[in-house]
Motif scaffolding. Structure first.
Motif, PDB file in Angstrom:
ATOM      1  N   ASP A   9      45.795  -7.709 -51.395  1.00  0.00           N
ATOM      2  CA  ASP A   9      46.384  -7.578 -52.740  1.00  0.00           C
ATOM      3  C   ASP A   9      47.905  -7.718 -52.712  1.00  0.00           C
ATOM      4  OD1 ASP A   9      43.990  -7.355 -54.005  1.00  0.00           O
ATOM      5  OD2 ASP A   9      43.960  -5.157 -53.954  1.00  0.00           O
ATOM      6  N   GLU A  10      48.518  -7.192 -51.652  1.00  0.00           N
ATOM      7  CA  GLU A  10      49.983  -7.332 -51.527  1.00  0.00           C
ATOM      8  C   GLU A  10      50.340  -8.809 -51.377  1.00  0.00           C
ATOM      9  OE1 GLU A  10      52.129  -3.854 -49.057  1.00  0.00           O
ATOM     10  OE2 GLU A  10      50.315  -4.607 -48.106  1.00  0.00           O
ATOM     11  N   VAL A  11      49.562  -9.501 -50.560  1.00  0.00           N
ATOM     12  CA  VAL A  11      49.834 -10.922 -50.312  1.00  0.00           C
ATOM     13  C   VAL A  11      49.617 -11.717 -51.602  1.00  0.00           C
ATOM     14  CG1 VAL A  11      49.118 -12.949 -48.977  1.00  0.00           C
ATOM     15  CG2 VAL A  11      49.273 -10.717 -47.871  1.00  0.00           C
ATOM     16  N   ARG A  12      48.535 -11.414 -52.298  1.00  0.00           N
ATOM     17  CA  ARG A  12      48.253 -12.109 -53.566  1.00  0.00           C
ATOM     18  C   ARG A  12      49.395 -11.892 -54.570  1.00  0.00           C
ATOM     19  NH1 ARG A  12      43.752 -13.290 -56.779  1.00  0.00           N
ATOM     20  NH2 ARG A  12      42.344 -12.374 -55.259  1.00  0.00           N
ATOM     21  N   ALA A  13      49.833 -10.625 -54.708  1.00  0.00           N
ATOM     22  CA  ALA A  13      50.893 -10.308 -55.677  1.00  0.00           C
ATOM     23  C   ALA A  13      52.163 -11.067 -55.322  1.00  0.00           C
ATOM     24  CB  ALA A  13      51.149  -8.807 -55.683  1.00  0.00           C
ATOM     25  N   ASN A  14      52.483 -11.121 -54.031  1.00  0.00           N
ATOM     26  CA  ASN A  14      53.707 -11.808 -53.618  1.00  0.00           C
ATOM     27  C   ASN A  14      53.634 -13.309 -53.900  1.00  0.00           C
ATOM     28  OD1 ASN A  14      55.209 -13.267 -51.012  1.00  0.00           O
ATOM     29  ND2 ASN A  14      56.414 -11.761 -52.121  1.00  0.00           N
ATOM     30  N   LEU A  15      52.495 -13.913 -53.574  1.00  0.00           N
ATOM     31  CA  LEU A  15      52.384 -15.375 -53.796  1.00  0.00           C
ATOM     32  C   LEU A  15      52.448 -15.698 -55.288  1.00  0.00           C
ATOM     33  CD1 LEU A  15      49.792 -17.047 -51.426  1.00  0.00           C
ATOM     34  CD2 LEU A  15      52.252 -16.854 -51.256  1.00  0.00           C
ATOM     35  N   GLU A  16      51.735 -14.902 -56.093  1.00  0.00           N
ATOM     36  CA  GLU A  16      51.725 -15.178 -57.533  1.00  0.00           C
ATOM     37  C   GLU A  16      53.117 -15.001 -58.127  1.00  0.00           C
ATOM     38  OE1 GLU A  16      47.013 -14.273 -58.415  1.00  0.00           O
ATOM     39  OE2 GLU A  16      48.485 -12.756 -59.007  1.00  0.00           O
ATOM     40  N   MET A  17      53.828 -13.961 -57.656  1.00  0.00           N
ATOM     41  CA  MET A  17      55.183 -13.730 -58.169  1.00  0.00           C
ATOM     42  C   MET A  17      56.102 -14.885 -57.772  1.00  0.00           C
ATOM     43  SD  MET A  17      57.956 -10.889 -56.998  1.00  0.00           S
ATOM     44  CE  MET A  17      58.175 -11.662 -55.416  1.00  0.00           C
ATOM     45  N   ARG A  18      56.018 -15.317 -56.510  1.00  0.00           N
ATOM     46  CA  ARG A  18      56.916 -16.395 -56.069  1.00  0.00           C
ATOM     47  C   ARG A  18      56.606 -17.704 -56.786  1.00  0.00           C
ATOM     48  NH1 ARG A  18      57.843 -17.689 -50.459  1.00  0.00           N
ATOM     49  NH2 ARG A  18      55.878 -16.846 -49.736  1.00  0.00           N
ATOM     50  N   ASP A  19      55.329 -18.020 -56.937  1.00  0.00           N
ATOM     51  CA  ASP A  19      54.953 -19.251 -57.660  1.00  0.00           C
ATOM     52  C   ASP A  19      55.554 -19.219 -59.059  1.00  0.00           C
ATOM     53  OD1 ASP A  19      53.453 -20.139 -55.557  1.00  0.00           O
ATOM     54  OD2 ASP A  19      51.503 -19.831 -56.494  1.00  0.00           O
ATOM     55  N   TYR A  20      55.463 -18.027 -59.707  1.00  0.00           N
ATOM     56  CA  TYR A  20      55.955 -17.909 -61.082  1.00  0.00           C
ATOM     57  C   TYR A  20      57.472 -18.094 -61.118  1.00  0.00           C
ATOM     58  CZ  TYR A  20      57.001 -16.420 -65.732  1.00  0.00           C
ATOM     59  OH  TYR A  20      57.492 -16.408 -67.005  1.00  0.00           O
ATOM     60  N   ILE A  21      58.188 -17.318 -60.287  1.00  0.00           N
ATOM     61  CA  ILE A  21      59.663 -17.385 -60.325  1.00  0.00           C
ATOM     62  C   ILE A  21      60.133 -18.786 -59.908  1.00  0.00           C
ATOM     63  CG2 ILE A  21      61.842 -16.441 -59.438  1.00  0.00           C
ATOM     64  CD1 ILE A  21      60.477 -13.783 -59.002  1.00  0.00           C
ATOM     65  N   ASP A  22      59.549 -19.325 -58.838  1.00  0.00           N
ATOM     66  CA  ASP A  22      60.009 -20.626 -58.316  1.00  0.00           C
ATOM     67  C   ASP A  22      59.819 -21.755 -59.340  1.00  0.00           C
ATOM     68  OD1 ASP A  22      60.513 -19.243 -55.993  1.00  0.00           O
ATOM     69  OD2 ASP A  22      58.855 -20.102 -54.850  1.00  0.00           O
ATOM     70  N   SER A  23      58.761 -21.654 -60.152  1.00  0.00           N
ATOM     71  CA  SER A  23      58.510 -22.773 -61.066  1.00  0.00           C
ATOM     72  C   SER A  23      59.097 -22.535 -62.460  1.00  0.00           C
ATOM     73  CB  SER A  23      57.010 -23.067 -61.157  1.00  0.00           C
ATOM     74  OG  SER A  23      56.319 -21.901 -61.503  1.00  0.00           O
ATOM     75  N   ASN A  24      59.611 -21.325 -62.701  1.00  0.00           N
ATOM     76  CA  ASN A  24      60.174 -21.041 -64.033  1.00  0.00           C
ATOM     77  C   ASN A  24      61.680 -20.811 -64.045  1.00  0.00           C
ATOM     78  OD1 ASN A  24      57.913 -20.854 -66.141  1.00  0.00           O
ATOM     79  ND2 ASN A  24      57.092 -19.816 -64.352  1.00  0.00           N
TER      80      ASN A  24
END
Ligand code: DC
Length: 227
Positions: free
Chosen positions: A173-188
């Motif tokens: 869950d920690e890994v999932r949260a980190n990847l989803e957050m980075r994908d969001y910030i990096d693309s927005n």
């Protein structure tokens, strides 16, 4: 100076960009530059030195004290990053850095600083560089641009397998949260967000082996006379 060949590999977090970029560089005899390692090293410096990165003056002063370079390590067979002459290749992979790196990477002055150095590196040697904005901002005229993607579940599993080796307490869950957050910030983010360059070729490696993705990229390089 003679113009060098440049291959760019951009894409989402944890879809195997660095594995492909490293192997492709080795096969072609190019230099491999991991641009994400530069943003991670800057983040490490900011964290260690308690730099308030919401303050433009503090960021400006801190960047003046940062020197980064890559050195090829024959025993690990990798190009490794140095921050002010300290090898930080392994500490920057920690989740503590991954938690903050996307935020630091949104800062315009940080990006200007990193991009300038990346462009200089690409003038010196035939280069494969991976990251988020390499085909769009750093080298818009690159000879070959690849945009990598993979199913999010597959990416989470791959990154978890990598991190759990070093930290057995880490949870999926920690890994999932980190990847989803980075994908969001990096693309927005405002400055050079993660985007596929119009002329980039998409490589979805959800169902490809490491050898198959390398073969795919080598064929593209050959077609363009980059071998
Ligand atoms: O590739 P990586 O996961 O090591 O990159 C870490 C972070 O650095 C990523 O979440 C966003 C940032 N980054 C960037 O903004 N631009 C790049 N060219 C490479 C990385």
């Amino acid at each position: 100076m003679e113009k060098k060949n440049i291959i760019t590999i951009d894409g989402w977090s944890s879809c195997g960009k660095s594995t492909l970029a490293r192997q492709l560089a080795e096969k072609l005899g190019y230099v491999y530059i991991d641009s994400g390692a530069m943003y991670r090293a800057i983040t490490l410096y900011f964290m260690r030195n308690h730099v308030d990165w919401t303050n433009a003056g503090a960021v400006h002063n801190a960047l003046e004290n940062i020197n980064m370079h890559f050195e090829f390590n024959n025993s690990s067979n990798r190009s490794e990053i140095y921050l002010n002459d300290e090898n930080v290749e392994y500490v920057i992979r920690d989740l503590v850095i991954a938690e903050k790196v996307s935020e630091v990477s949104t800062i315009a002055e940080v990006r200007k600083f990193a991009v300038r150095q990346q462009q200089k590196m690409g003038q010196k040697a035939n280069t494969v560089m991976d990251g988020r904005d390499i085909g769009t901002t750093v080298f818009p005229d690159a000879d070959l641009k690849i945009f990598m993607t993979a199913d999010i579940i597959i990416r989470i599993k791959r990154r978890f397998a990598e991190l759990v080796e070093k930290n057995p307490n880490i949870t999926i869950d920690e890994v999932r949260a980190n990847l989803e957050m980075r994908d969001y910030i990096d693309s927005n983010r405002e400055v050079s967000p993660l985007r596929k360059a119009e002329d980039a070729i998409v490589l979805d490696n959800s169902n490809l082996t490491i050898d198959e993705q390398l073969e795919f990229a080598l064929k593209l390089a050959e077609e363009r006379g980059l071998n």
